[in-house]
Enzyme design. Structure first.
Site, PDB file in Angstrom:
ATOM      1  N   LYS A  55      -0.667   4.528 -11.110  1.00 13.76           N
ATOM      2  CA  LYS A  55       0.749   4.367 -11.455  1.00 13.76           C
ATOM      3  C   LYS A  55       1.741   4.846 -10.374  1.00 13.76           C
ATOM      4  O   LYS A  55       2.357   4.040  -9.722  1.00 13.76           O
ATOM      5  CB  LYS A  55       1.041   5.051 -12.784  1.00 13.76           C
ATOM      6  CG  LYS A  55       0.447   4.297 -13.982  1.00 13.76           C
ATOM      7  CD  LYS A  55       0.992   4.792 -15.295  1.00 13.76           C
ATOM      8  CE  LYS A  55       0.669   3.867 -16.445  1.00 13.76           C
ATOM      9  NZ  LYS A  55      -0.650   4.055 -17.060  1.00 13.76           N
TER      10      LYS A  55
ATOM     11  N   ASP B 191      -9.032  11.357 -15.177  1.00 16.64           N
ATOM     12  CA  ASP B 191      -8.146  10.206 -15.037  1.00 16.64           C
ATOM     13  C   ASP B 191      -6.732  10.748 -14.829  1.00 16.64           C
ATOM     14  O   ASP B 191      -6.100  11.237 -15.759  1.00 16.64           O
ATOM     15  CB  ASP B 191      -8.241   9.353 -16.311  1.00 16.64           C
ATOM     16  CG  ASP B 191      -7.322   8.140 -16.267  1.00 16.64           C
ATOM     17  OD1 ASP B 191      -6.400   8.109 -15.429  1.00 16.64           O
ATOM     18  OD2 ASP B 191      -7.530   7.226 -17.089  1.00 16.64           O
TER      19      ASP B 191
ATOM     20  N   PHE C 126      -6.727   7.106 -22.978  1.00 16.18           N
ATOM     21  CA  PHE C 126      -6.426   5.762 -22.478  1.00 16.18           C
ATOM     22  C   PHE C 126      -6.912   5.663 -21.040  1.00 16.18           C
ATOM     23  O   PHE C 126      -6.519   6.454 -20.190  1.00 16.18           O
ATOM     24  CB  PHE C 126      -4.926   5.440 -22.542  1.00 16.18           C
ATOM     25  CG  PHE C 126      -4.658   4.005 -22.161  1.00 16.18           C
ATOM     26  CD1 PHE C 126      -4.768   2.982 -23.101  1.00 16.18           C
ATOM     27  CD2 PHE C 126      -4.347   3.661 -20.851  1.00 16.18           C
ATOM     28  CE1 PHE C 126      -4.578   1.659 -22.739  1.00 16.18           C
ATOM     29  CE2 PHE C 126      -4.146   2.327 -20.490  1.00 16.18           C
ATOM     30  CZ  PHE C 126      -4.258   1.328 -21.445  1.00 16.18           C
TER      31      PHE C 126
END
Ligand SMILES: *Cc1c(COP(=O)(O)O)cnc(C)c1O
Length: 392
Positions: free
Chosen positions: A244, A215, A124
């Site tokens: 995040k 990532d 993702f």
């Protein structure tokens, strides 16, 4: 636009690892805004940083030097393998920047006219067109074709599959510019990267002179028990991304790289909001708090406690629970494929028991509490999970 299927509660306030809904019901928050609220809710350090920055200067644009941006970049490069930072506002945007940097590197340094970036199935990387293309999950891509060209997918943690793809893609001319992976696949089901796999990936990138992009949007910023997920794998990426947890819930993203691959020049890439005094001032306060309060030790200890407790529950329900896995405070409980239970169902039941959890796919329940979570709170969460399995 109803892009989210929401749970039927509205959250109104929070403190630490607890939140309350508009009916006054209390929940233990093991979602933390999806692995984002590093210091939980209404943490005094964040209250102070937000207040001070909004009272001083919150946004000016990158036409000028921004002292908070410089200070945050300095902290990040001093606490990682990177030398350079580009600031933006989200994970997708950080990955978009990494893709652009890798493509420019391919054109200017590797002399590849038609570069390909290899990513993993079940990954993702975000919802913009390029990052949703990088995301190796058809469910996120359907209805959005034509997708962005230049991506190829391989099975995660499978070195033979990667070697085959490299050979096939480069057969008859050089095309592969970079390999982009999560150190631990978050949304794809909380799957930690395999150390031997990543060490070989690093070796392959070195041999071919291509870039390794990690990532770290979900697993970075201390969540894995190390500041960066790659520290669990014993390798260093050339480029990595963060978002995040970086701002503790204030929107900010970062794309970091080593000096050798920083081919960006003034004018190549930009963001109006990226790196503004507000976001950077708050993110720096979050970073310094992780360090000052030695939160990484708490992440490791509480993670150990959580996995131990979940494994004890798994032993009681061997027909339903397949596995408990994760690093630090990013953990997944996988339901057996042949069990009728699903992760959304378990999340609904624990919510009724006062515990917020989030699925990572249809069969994995994800536990991503704030990094300040206490031993008592872990025990309370374990009771709610046990209660859920008992009732199901
Ligand atoms: C959440 C996530 C993203 C996307 O971040 P946004 O801020 O939602 O754009 C990208 N990569 C990973 C690994 C993520 O977990």
């Amino acid at each position: 636009m109803t892009t989210y299927a929401r749970y039927p509660i509205a959250l109104e306030r929070g403190t630490g690892c607890r939140v309350w809904d508009t009916d006054g019901r209390e929940y233990l928050d093991f979602v933390a805004g999806i692995a984002t609220c590093t210091l939980g809710h209404a943490h005094p350090v964040m209250v102070k940083a937000v207040t001070e920055q909004i009272q001083t200067l919150h946004h000016v644009s990158n036409l000028y030097y921004v002292p908070q941006q410089g200070a945050l970049a300095k902290w990040l490069v001093e606490h990682s393998c990177a030398d350079r930072v580009f600031f933006c506002n989200s994970g997708a945007e950080a990955n978009e920047g990494a893709i652009k940097l890798a493509r420019k590197y391919a054109h200017e340094v590797l002399n590849i006219a038609d570069p390909v970036i290899i990513t993993a199935h079940a990954s993702f990387h975000g919802r913009t067109l390029a990052t949703v293309t990088a995301t190796g999950q058809p469910k996120y891509q359907k209805s959005f074709s034509p997708l962005v060209p230049g991506f190829h997918y391989v099975t995660y943690n499978d070195i033979a599959a990667l070697e085959t793809a490299l050979d096939e893609l480069d057969n008859g001319g050089r095309r592969v510019a970079a390999i982009m992976l999560e150190a631990l696949q978050g949304e794809g089901g909380v799957r930690p990267g395999d150390r031997a796999y990543f060490q070989r990936v690093r070796q392959l990138c070195d041999e071919r002179g291509i870039l390794l992009i990690l990532d770290e949007v979900q697993v970075g910023m201390g969540r894995s028990g190390q500041l960066w997920g790659y520290e669990n794998l014993g390798i260093e990426p050339d480029i990595f991304t963060s978002a995040k947890g970086l701002g503790g819930g204030i929107p900010i993203g970062a794309m970091l790289c080593k000096s050798f691959c920083n081919v960006f020049q003034p004018g190549d890439h930009a963001s109006t909001f990226g790196g503004n005094p507000f976001a950077c001032g708050v993110a720096l306060a979050v970073c310094e708090t992780i360090e000052r309060e030695n939160l990484l030790a708490n992440v490791r200890d509480r993670g150990e406690q959580l996995r131990e407790g979940l494994r004890a529950i798994a032993q009681k329900y061997p027909n339903h629970i397949a596995e408990v896995r994760g690093w630090g405070l990013i953990n997944g409980l996988e339901i057996k494929a042949d069990s009728p239970l699903t992760s959304p169902e378990i999340v609904k039941v624990t919510m009724a028991n006062g515990l917020l959890l989030v699925p990572a796919g249809p069969k994995v329940v994800r536990f991503v509490p704030p990094l300040i979570v206490t031993a008592d709170e872990i025990n309370q969460a374990l009771s709610a999970v046990e209660q859920a399995f008992a009732s199901l």
